[in-house]
Design an enzyme around this catalytic site. Structure first.
Site, PDB file in Angstrom:
ATOM      1  N   SER A   1       0.833  -1.202   0.000  1.00 44.74           N
ATOM      2  CA  SER A   1       0.000   0.000   0.000  1.00 44.74           C
ATOM      3  C   SER A   1       0.873   1.260   0.000  1.00 44.74           C
ATOM      4  O   SER A   1       1.660   1.460  -0.921  1.00 44.74           O
ATOM      5  CB  SER A   1      -0.974  -0.050   1.183  1.00 44.74           C
ATOM      6  OG  SER A   1      -1.985   0.912   1.054  1.00 44.74           O
TER       7      SER A   1
ATOM      8  N   ASP B   1     -10.176  -4.395  -4.588  1.00 47.35           N
ATOM      9  CA  ASP B   1      -9.422  -3.335  -3.918  1.00 47.35           C
ATOM     10  C   ASP B   1      -9.502  -2.066  -4.764  1.00 47.35           C
ATOM     11  O   ASP B   1      -9.240  -2.122  -5.970  1.00 47.35           O
ATOM     12  CB  ASP B   1      -7.959  -3.791  -3.781  1.00 47.35           C
ATOM     13  CG  ASP B   1      -7.052  -2.782  -3.112  1.00 47.35           C
ATOM     14  OD1 ASP B   1      -7.513  -1.690  -2.726  1.00 47.35           O
ATOM     15  OD2 ASP B   1      -5.852  -3.087  -2.959  1.00 47.35           O
TER      16      ASP B   1
ATOM     17  N   HIS C   1      -8.051  -5.170  -0.014  1.00 45.92           N
ATOM     18  CA  HIS C   1      -6.919  -4.343   0.365  1.00 45.92           C
ATOM     19  C   HIS C   1      -6.427  -4.741   1.755  1.00 45.92           C
ATOM     20  O   HIS C   1      -7.216  -4.963   2.669  1.00 45.92           O
ATOM     21  CB  HIS C   1      -7.290  -2.861   0.357  1.00 45.92           C
ATOM     22  CG  HIS C   1      -6.098  -1.978   0.553  1.00 45.92           C
ATOM     23  ND1 HIS C   1      -5.205  -1.722  -0.452  1.00 45.92           N
ATOM     24  CD2 HIS C   1      -5.626  -1.334   1.657  1.00 45.92           C
ATOM     25  CE1 HIS C   1      -4.236  -0.945   0.016  1.00 45.92           C
ATOM     26  NE2 HIS C   1      -4.466  -0.712   1.289  1.00 45.92           N
TER      27      HIS C   1
END
Length: 314
Positions: A162, A257, A287
């Site tokens: 991320s 996601d 995610h």
């Protein structure tokens, strides 16, 4: 978001999280969320969700007041080992090296590598480019102290998920432009590579379980602070003038996601520039799934893929 294709445990986890962790709207709420997330992670339920760490030797080293390194090394390992420097996620506002413990410890054990996770200063108190400065400083500290860490600086990779995937991509670009250190690989796990553009996956999963479109915008504004609007590649690595001569990349995306298309677009940019890239999408993934092996079973397949990639490259 649609729950089609998600396991029952993933759907139930999403329902619980929506009640326990409402979306923060302000900087103060974001800061307050940090301690709550850490307390939850340390509970029995949190450990079941986040997975048990592998049996490796773990210690912390302090670089300075701003950066701490969490170091995982396989028991009984002799001689300098390959080194993987991992940057945790959390939208540049949340998170600690510990939240990546399941991933990093298992990569260390199975890849027979020293895996090092630096902390870095978080926004909004420390906006862009503080995180970039800290992660670059941590990487170079590891190289300078490789002997005492039992690490081989000639067999070096970066990894991140991320926001940490953003930082890993930026670090790889920075190392290329600086001429050193020479990276052998980069592992980018559902990376955030563009600050402003809205891709189709963001609309499709606007109300994602662990990340929503609203959260993406809040994270970006808090991270960039007064620099919001900057088009520099250090904020959005997809905007780099060139993606040539970068280390081979493994890019992992979660199908459900809002950031999925970020990974796809970055893979396209790398391929167009002649950089070797392996893009893998995990169908039932959400995610953050690499920090949630207890509720997203596909995390274990992704771990296998990461280990295989690193063993081949390092």
């Amino acid at each position: 978001m649609t729950s089609a294709g998600l396991t029952l445990r993933t759907r139930l986890f999403g329902m619980v999280m929506r009640r326990l962790a409402p979306e923060p709207d302000t900087a103060a709420q974001m800061i307050a969320l940090r301690s709550g997330r850490e307390r939850l992670r340390r509970t029995v339920a949190g450990r079941l969700v986040c997975g048990a760490e592998a049996d490796v030797a773990t210690r912390d080293v302090r670089v300075d007041d701003d950066v701490r390194l969490r170091i995982h090394r396989p028991h009984g390992a002799a001689g300098p080992l390959p080194v993987v420097v991992n940057f945790h996620g959390g939208g540049w506002c949340l998170g600690t090296p510990e939240q990546s413990g399941w991933l990093t410890s298992h990569v260390a054990a199975r890849s027979r590598a020293t895996v090092i996770s630096p902390s870095y200063r978080l926004a909004p108190e420390h906006p862009y480019p503080a995180a970039i400065e800290d992660t670059w400083r941590a990487l170079n500290w590891v190289i300078e102290h490789a002997e005492e860490l039992g690490a081989d600086p000639t067999r070096l990779a970066v990894m991140g998920d991320s926001a940490g995937g953003n930082l890993a991509a930026v670090t790889a670009l920075t190392a290329r432009d600086a001429g050193a250190p020479a990276l052998r690989a980069q592992v980018l796990i559902y990376p955030a590579v563009e600050m402003y553009e809205r891709y189709p996956s963001e609309a499709e999963y606007e109300r994602g379980i662990m990340l929503t479109s609203k959260q993406m915008r809040i994270f970006g504004r808090l991270y960039l602070g007064e620099s919001y609007g900057i088009e520099d590649w250090q904020a959005s690595p997809l905007r780099a003038a060139s993606h040539a001569s970068l280390p081979p990349a493994l890019i992992l995306t979660a199908n459900k996601d809002p950031l999925r298309d970020h990974g796809t677009r970055y893979a396209e940019a790398l391929r167009a520039a002649g950089t070797e890239v392996d893009l893998r999408d995990y169908g039932p993934g959400i995610h953050g799934f690499m920090s949630l092996p207890g509720v997203v079973p596909v995390a274990r397949q992704a771990l296998d893929d990461i280990v295989a990639f690193l063993r081949e490259r390092l």
